[in-house]
Design a protein around this motif. Structure first.
Motif, mmCIF file in Angstrom:
data_model
loop_
_atom_site.group_PDB
_atom_site.id
_atom_site.type_symbol
_atom_site.label_atom_id
_atom_site.label_comp_id
_atom_site.label_asym_id
_atom_site.label_seq_id
_atom_site.Cartn_x
_atom_site.Cartn_y
_atom_site.Cartn_z
ATOM 1 N N TYR A 36 0.834 -1.201 0.000
ATOM 2 C CA TYR A 36 0.000 0.000 0.000
ATOM 3 C C TYR A 36 0.873 1.257 0.000
ATOM 4 O O TYR A 36 0.606 2.204 -0.749
ATOM 5 N N THR A 37 1.921 1.274 0.820
ATOM 6 C CA THR A 37 2.809 2.440 0.899
ATOM 7 C C THR A 37 3.476 2.711 -0.441
ATOM 8 O O THR A 37 3.569 3.861 -0.871
ATOM 9 N N SER A 38 3.925 1.662 -1.125
ATOM 10 C CA SER A 38 4.583 1.867 -2.425
ATOM 11 C C SER A 38 3.606 2.471 -3.434
ATOM 12 O O SER A 38 4.004 3.288 -4.265
ATOM 13 N N ILE A 39 2.342 2.105 -3.347
ATOM 14 C CA ILE A 39 1.330 2.671 -4.241
ATOM 15 C C ILE A 39 1.040 4.117 -3.837
ATOM 16 O O ILE A 39 1.031 5.021 -4.671
ATOM 17 N N TYR A 40 0.812 4.333 -2.555
ATOM 18 C CA TYR A 40 0.455 5.664 -2.066
ATOM 19 C C TYR A 40 1.541 6.696 -2.369
ATOM 20 O O TYR A 40 1.243 7.843 -2.726
ATOM 21 N N LEU A 41 2.809 6.299 -2.256
ATOM 22 C CA LEU A 41 3.907 7.230 -2.540
ATOM 23 C C LEU A 41 3.842 7.760 -3.976
ATOM 24 O O LEU A 41 4.325 8.849 -4.255
ATOM 25 N N GLN A 42 3.249 6.999 -4.862
ATOM 26 C CA GLN A 42 3.160 7.438 -6.251
ATOM 27 C C GLN A 42 1.881 8.212 -6.559
ATOM 28 O O GLN A 42 1.903 9.143 -7.344
ATOM 29 N N VAL A 43 0.763 7.813 -5.954
ATOM 30 C CA VAL A 43 -0.502 8.448 -6.320
ATOM 31 C C VAL A 43 -0.934 9.552 -5.363
ATOM 32 O O VAL A 43 -1.737 10.408 -5.738
ATOM 33 N N LYS A 44 -0.440 9.544 -4.140
ATOM 34 C CA LYS A 44 -0.742 10.575 -3.138
ATOM 35 C C LYS A 44 -2.237 10.781 -2.903
ATOM 36 O O LYS A 44 -2.699 11.893 -2.697
ATOM 37 N N ASP A 45 -2.994 9.701 -2.980
ATOM 38 C CA ASP A 45 -4.440 9.772 -2.768
ATOM 39 C C ASP A 45 -4.855 8.464 -2.090
ATOM 40 O O ASP A 45 -4.682 7.394 -2.672
ATOM 41 N N GLU A 46 -5.400 8.570 -0.868
ATOM 42 C CA GLU A 46 -5.746 7.371 -0.097
ATOM 43 C C GLU A 46 -6.706 6.455 -0.828
ATOM 44 O O GLU A 46 -6.505 5.246 -0.892
ATOM 45 N N TYR A 47 -7.782 7.040 -1.367
ATOM 46 C CA TYR A 47 -8.822 6.230 -1.989
ATOM 47 C C TYR A 47 -8.313 5.575 -3.269
ATOM 48 O O TYR A 47 -8.591 4.403 -3.525
ATOM 49 N N ILE A 52 -6.183 0.798 -6.200
ATOM 50 C CA ILE A 52 -5.092 0.142 -6.927
ATOM 51 C C ILE A 52 -4.572 -1.045 -6.121
ATOM 52 O O ILE A 52 -4.244 -2.091 -6.690
ATOM 53 N N PHE A 53 -4.527 -0.908 -4.802
ATOM 54 C CA PHE A 53 -4.110 -2.024 -3.945
ATOM 55 C C PHE A 53 -5.033 -3.230 -4.153
ATOM 56 O O PHE A 53 -4.577 -4.357 -4.320
ATOM 57 N N GLN A 54 -6.350 -2.971 -4.166
ATOM 58 C CA GLN A 54 -7.318 -4.060 -4.366
ATOM 59 C C GLN A 54 -7.167 -4.680 -5.755
ATOM 60 O O GLN A 54 -7.181 -5.907 -5.902
ATOM 61 N N ALA A 83 1.925 -3.872 -8.694
ATOM 62 C CA ALA A 83 1.340 -2.615 -8.217
ATOM 63 C C ALA A 83 1.871 -1.427 -9.019
ATOM 64 O O ALA A 83 1.104 -0.536 -9.402
ATOM 65 N N GLN A 84 3.189 -1.426 -9.291
ATOM 66 C CA GLN A 84 3.788 -0.336 -10.084
ATOM 67 C C GLN A 84 3.139 -0.279 -11.466
ATOM 68 O O GLN A 84 2.819 0.797 -11.967
ATOM 69 N N ASP A 142 10.614 1.936 -18.378
ATOM 70 C CA ASP A 142 11.585 1.478 -17.384
ATOM 71 C C ASP A 142 12.425 2.634 -16.840
ATOM 72 O O ASP A 142 12.747 2.683 -15.662
ATOM 73 N N GLN A 143 12.727 3.629 -17.685
ATOM 74 C CA GLN A 143 13.494 4.797 -17.239
ATOM 75 C C GLN A 143 12.626 5.716 -16.380
ATOM 76 O O GLN A 143 13.058 6.213 -15.340
ATOM 77 N N LYS A 144 11.402 5.933 -16.816
ATOM 78 C CA LYS A 144 10.477 6.788 -16.066
ATOM 79 C C LYS A 144 10.228 6.203 -14.680
ATOM 80 O O LYS A 144 10.226 6.924 -13.679
ATOM 81 N N GLU A 145 10.059 4.899 -14.621
ATOM 82 C CA GLU A 145 9.799 4.218 -13.362
ATOM 83 C C GLU A 145 10.947 4.440 -12.373
ATOM 84 O O GLU A 145 10.725 4.814 -11.220
ATOM 85 N N VAL A 146 12.190 4.248 -12.820
ATOM 86 C CA VAL A 146 13.345 4.427 -11.944
ATOM 87 C C VAL A 146 13.470 5.894 -11.529
ATOM 88 O O VAL A 146 13.722 6.192 -10.359
ATOM 89 N N LEU A 147 13.269 6.820 -12.452
ATOM 90 C CA LEU A 147 13.357 8.254 -12.152
ATOM 91 C C LEU A 147 12.338 8.641 -11.077
ATOM 92 O O LEU A 147 12.676 9.310 -10.103
ATOM 93 N N ILE A 148 11.099 8.202 -11.226
ATOM 94 C CA ILE A 148 10.052 8.536 -10.258
ATOM 95 C C ILE A 148 10.358 7.912 -8.900
ATOM 96 O O ILE A 148 10.268 8.573 -7.868
ATOM 97 N N MET A 149 10.768 6.644 -8.911
ATOM 98 C CA MET A 149 11.061 5.981 -7.631
ATOM 99 C C MET A 149 12.237 6.641 -6.916
ATOM 100 O O MET A 149 12.214 6.804 -5.700
ATOM 101 N N ARG A 150 13.264 7.001 -7.672
ATOM 102 C CA ARG A 150 14.479 7.558 -7.059
ATOM 103 C C ARG A 150 14.271 8.998 -6.602
ATOM 104 O O ARG A 150 14.540 9.349 -5.457
ATOM 105 N N HIS A 151 13.806 9.860 -7.501
ATOM 106 C CA HIS A 151 13.754 11.286 -7.174
ATOM 107 C C HIS A 151 12.485 11.711 -6.462
ATOM 108 O O HIS A 151 12.524 12.621 -5.651
ATOM 109 N N PHE A 152 11.374 11.084 -6.772
ATOM 110 C CA PHE A 152 10.121 11.544 -6.196
ATOM 111 C C PHE A 152 9.677 10.695 -5.015
ATOM 112 O O PHE A 152 9.016 11.176 -4.109
ATOM 113 N N CYS A 153 10.029 9.410 -5.027
ATOM 114 C CA CYS A 153 9.701 8.537 -3.885
ATOM 115 C C CYS A 153 10.900 8.370 -2.960
ATOM 116 O O CYS A 153 10.791 7.724 -1.922
ATOM 117 N N GLU A 154 12.057 8.911 -3.365
ATOM 118 C CA GLU A 154 13.284 8.889 -2.579
ATOM 119 C C GLU A 154 13.679 7.480 -2.151
ATOM 120 O O GLU A 154 14.099 7.237 -1.027
#
Length: 196
Positions: A36-47, A52-54, A83-84, A142-154
């Motif tokens: 859930y946390t890995s999803i939330y870090l990307q979408v920033k919306d609980e609902y 997406i978790f379900q 999930a990603q 694959d590049q966008k995914e790594v960029l978002i995870m590294r810079h935006f999800c830290e």
């Protein structure tokens, strides 16, 4: 006989495939917070994160029932990868760009905000942000995914490698290609980025 909590991921999966519904229930309880946390870090919306978790677990269950799960002792990274992909599919379907919010609660792309900006400079900054989002979306997945995870999800490169199922060197290489491609696209579009 082992208790459910003592069983390995593979034992729980095998139990579920054999008809014991509590196997998948234990896996869900074991990993729901991380997924859930890995999803939330990307979408920033609980609902949205809950939806997406379900969807992710529905896909996991269908894959397990179809016998298509290939165990390599990496159940959690496999589920996080699903999930990603669900997050990426969501944004593709919505045809919109995610707002990436830092832990302090501000939009990463709104980096340059000054109290007494003129209307013209605000418009220029807004346009720059729109252009930057569009350029990031044009990167290979694959590049966008790594960029978002590294810079935006830290996330660390080790975590990125685990989640994406690649080596750390591959994750580093994807980041390098992403940054090189971003620079090229920024130059091609004459985008002025004055981020200090």
């Amino acid at each position: 006989m082992k208790m459910q909590k003592e069983k390995s991921d593979l034992e729980l999966i095998q139990a579920y495939i054999a008809g014991n519904e509590s196997g998948v229930e234990e896996l869900l309880n074991r990993y729901k917070s991380k997924i859930y946390t890995s999803i939330y870090l990307q979408v920033k919306d609980e609902y949205l994160a809950e939806d997406i978790f379900q969807e992710t677990f529905i896909k996991v269950i269908k894959t397990l029932k179809a016998g298509r799960y290939n165990d390599e002792g990496k159940f959690l990274p496999w589920v996080i990868r699903i999930a990603q992909n669900m997050v990426i599919d969501h944004f593709r379907r919505q045809k919109r760009n995610p707002t990436v919010v830092s832990s302090e609660g501000y939009d990463i792309f709104g980096v340059l905000e000054f109290a007494d900006e003129s209307q013209e400079s605000k418009l220029m900054i807004n346009q720059r942000d729109v252009d930057l989002r569009k350029i990031i979306q044009r990167l290979p997945d694959d590049q966008k995914e790594v960029l978002i995870m590294r810079h935006f999800c830290e996330m660390s490169f080790k975590d990125i490698a685990d989640i994406t199922g690649v080596s750390i060197n591959t994750a580093l290489g994807r980041m390098r290609y992403a940054l090189n491609n971003l620079r090229k696209m920024i130059e091609e579009h004459n985008l002025m980025l004055n981020i200090s």
